[in-house]
Design an enzyme around this catalytic site. Structure first.
Site, PDB file in Angstrom:
ATOM      1  N   CYS A  72      31.814  62.850  71.539  1.00 51.93           N
ATOM      2  CA  CYS A  72      30.903  63.950  71.883  1.00 51.93           C
ATOM      3  C   CYS A  72      31.189  64.441  73.296  1.00 51.93           C
ATOM      4  O   CYS A  72      31.211  63.638  74.244  1.00 51.93           O
ATOM      5  CB  CYS A  72      29.456  63.472  71.782  1.00 51.93           C
ATOM      6  SG  CYS A  72      28.246  64.716  72.334  1.00 51.93           S
ATOM      7  N   CYS A  78      23.619  64.289  77.636  1.00 51.90           N
ATOM      8  CA  CYS A  78      22.549  64.510  76.666  1.00 51.90           C
ATOM      9  C   CYS A  78      21.715  63.242  76.473  1.00 51.90           C
ATOM     10  O   CYS A  78      22.232  62.130  76.523  1.00 51.90           O
ATOM     11  CB  CYS A  78      23.171  64.944  75.341  1.00 51.90           C
ATOM     12  SG  CYS A  78      22.006  65.091  73.978  1.00 51.90           S
ATOM     13  N   CYS A  81      21.572  60.404  72.462  1.00 53.41           N
ATOM     14  CA  CYS A  81      22.064  59.061  72.169  1.00 53.41           C
ATOM     15  C   CYS A  81      22.748  58.502  73.415  1.00 53.41           C
ATOM     16  O   CYS A  81      23.195  59.256  74.276  1.00 53.41           O
ATOM     17  CB  CYS A  81      22.992  59.036  70.957  1.00 53.41           C
ATOM     18  SG  CYS A  81      24.242  60.321  70.887  1.00 53.41           S
ATOM     19  N   GLN A 281      10.876  58.411  58.011  1.00 51.88           N
ATOM     20  CA  GLN A 281      12.008  57.844  58.732  1.00 51.88           C
ATOM     21  C   GLN A 281      13.158  58.852  58.806  1.00 51.88           C
ATOM     22  O   GLN A 281      13.372  59.635  57.882  1.00 51.88           O
ATOM     23  CB  GLN A 281      12.485  56.568  58.049  1.00 51.88           C
ATOM     24  CG  GLN A 281      11.453  55.459  57.986  1.00 51.88           C
ATOM     25  CD  GLN A 281      11.271  54.748  59.320  1.00 51.88           C
ATOM     26  OE1 GLN A 281      11.938  55.054  60.295  1.00 51.88           O
ATOM     27  NE2 GLN A 281      10.353  53.787  59.367  1.00 51.88           N
ATOM     28  N   CYS A 407       9.605  49.848  65.315  1.00 46.81           N
ATOM     29  CA  CYS A 407      10.716  50.561  65.941  1.00 46.81           C
ATOM     30  C   CYS A 407      10.836  50.214  67.417  1.00 46.81           C
ATOM     31  O   CYS A 407      11.641  50.823  68.133  1.00 46.81           O
ATOM     32  CB  CYS A 407      10.551  52.072  65.763  1.00 46.81           C
ATOM     33  SG  CYS A 407       9.042  52.737  66.498  1.00 46.81           S
TER      34      CYS A 407
END
Length: 452
Positions: A72, A78, A81, A281, A407
């Site tokens: 990426c 960003c 992630c 999800q 989570c």
């Protein structure tokens, strides 16, 4: 004493769930964004707290054996992630350690029974939902993702983790805004129209929902935009009118301008109808794994009363219904409960009951009513974990089996400690990689009463 703006050489030993590399300098913990275990780095200290600080990488002196070339072009900027530059198998190992460390340090568990993280055969792309902010920028506007810990937008022209239709959608909306002079929302002045673009996709049906969040009563030329979006694969388009100040993304005011107003997804043998405000999800492949583990852990016999305390659109409750006498689902979002009821009907499930209420309010009342407690309760709370009132009620009612889907390893560990103090044994923890390329990990924990 470590000071701000100091230049240091560090060796990264571990990672955090937020993607920081952890290094120690004379017992002072230094967190470095993008650092991986095994990295030797030249860094600059950018913030100092009492016992820890933050640094940014100046040079990679010796790269970690887990470091790879990111696919990426904006992954270092960003906030979508954190680990595009990290080997995937190493990510799975890091996540197991994150869960284990949380259960040990926060949960007080000795040798917690954590299995290896269940990863994906093809970890990218996986996201079936995206929320793209739209903000003014240099006389124009920008659509993309926030940079980490900021409201600065990183424009997105491609994204490895998103469903392939997501980027074309934001391009269509951007072109439409320029052509028809639709302004972007300015959160400081509370002016402008387009606030967010929300996209939700279905792996099973191929359906695509687009929600346009606007700071206005009307969106100019909205039918032209809907037609353009349908032309690239959208199956339903909604406008959400959100004129409130603040960071809440959507209001309760939805208007469907194309399609049925929902999409359908299939997990295992169950079809789920998803409306815009309902939680589901974001990784359908791993959701099937997650639900399968949860139902298997519950050890259902066909004669059990099962409660799902955070049921959403049906979630685990409907997945478990075929192996239970009755399932009872609870959720605070009315649209989710409406979807859950429709989903039970769509799948011919007749042993499911749904209640719209806060779990921490209604479940203690139900458990104190004198009726027998459920044999199994599924917990699947938001990131903040469960309210203490709910956990105390489960302890007091001596619910035999708890399957906790989480989570956030930290809040999972905190809640497991409360349940353990109340008489529960942590039998197993199965982490599932729901969020590849990030430090986040989903876990399913099985707890049983030790006095039954």
């Amino acid at each position: 004493m470590i000071k701000k703006n100091a230049n240091l050489t560090i060796e990264v030993e571990n990672v955090t769930a937020k993607g920081f590399g952890i290094a120690k300098v004379n017992d002072f913990v230094l967190l470095t964004e993008g650092g991986l275990p095994g990295d030797k780095l030249s860094v600059k200290v950018i913030k100092v707290k009492k016992t820890y600080g933050y640094a940014k990488i100046i040079h990679i002196l010796t790269p970690s054996p887990h470091r790879i070339q990111s696919p990426c072009p904006v992954s270092d900027k960003c906030g979508g992630c954190q680990w595009q530059h990290c080997d995937y198998q190493a990510q799975l190992g890091f996540k197991k350690q994150i869960v284990t460390d949380a259960l040990t340090r926060i949960g007080g568990c000795t040798n917690p029974p954590v299995s290896d993280v269940i990863g994906m055969e093809a970890p990218q792309p996986y996201r079936n939902k995206a929320v793209f902010p739209v903000v003014p920028s240099s006389g124009d506007f920008a659509i993309g993702m926030y940079a980490p810990r900021s409201h600065r937008i990183i424009p997105i022209e491609e994204c490895a983790i998103q469903h392939p239709v997501h980027v074309p959608v934001i391009k269509i909306v951007g072109d439409f805004m320029r052509r028809h002079k639709v302004s972007a929302y300015d959160e400081i002045t509370h002016t402008g129209i387009m606030r967010h673009i929300i996209i939700r996709t279905s792996q099973a049906s191929g359906e695509v929902m687009v929600v346009l969040v606007v700071n206005a009563d009307n969106l100019p030329k909205e039918n032209k935009l809907a037609t353009a979006l349908i032309g690239i694969g959208a199956t339903t388009v909604l406008v959400n009118h959100n004129k409130a100040k603040g960071n809440v993304i959507m209001s309760n005011d939805f208007r469907c301008i194309a399609g049925e107003g929902y999409i359908r997804e299939k997990i295992g043998d169950v079809w789920y109808q998803l409306s815009a405000p309902s939680f589901f999800q974001i990784n359908p492949v791993q959701t099937a794994v997650l639900y399968g583990i949860a139902v298997d852990m519950a050890g259902l016999t066909g004669n059990d009363i099962v409660m799902d305390a955070h049921v959403g659109v049906g979630g685990v409750a409907l997945a478990a219904a075929g192996q239970a006498r009755q399932v009872i689902g609870i959720d605070i979002v009315q649209e989710a409960i409406t979807d859950a009821e429709k989903n039970a009907a769509i799948n011919g499930i007749t042993n499911a009951k749904f209640i719209c209420s806060a779990a921490e309010e209604v479940i203690p009342k139900m458990l104190q009513s004198g009726e027998p407690p459920p044999d199994v309760i599924f917990l699947d709370p938001p990131r903040k974990g469960c309210e203490v009132t709910l956990l105390d009620a489960l302890v007091a009612a001596c619910v035999k089996t708890i399957v906790y889907i989480s989570c956030d390893p930290a809040t999972l560990a905190r809640d497991i400690k409360i349940l353990a103090q109340g008489g529960y044994e942590l039998v197993a923890v199965r982490p599932v990689d729901m969020f590849p390329m990030t430090g986040k990990v989903e876990s399913v924990a099985l707890l049983r009463r030790t006095d039954m």
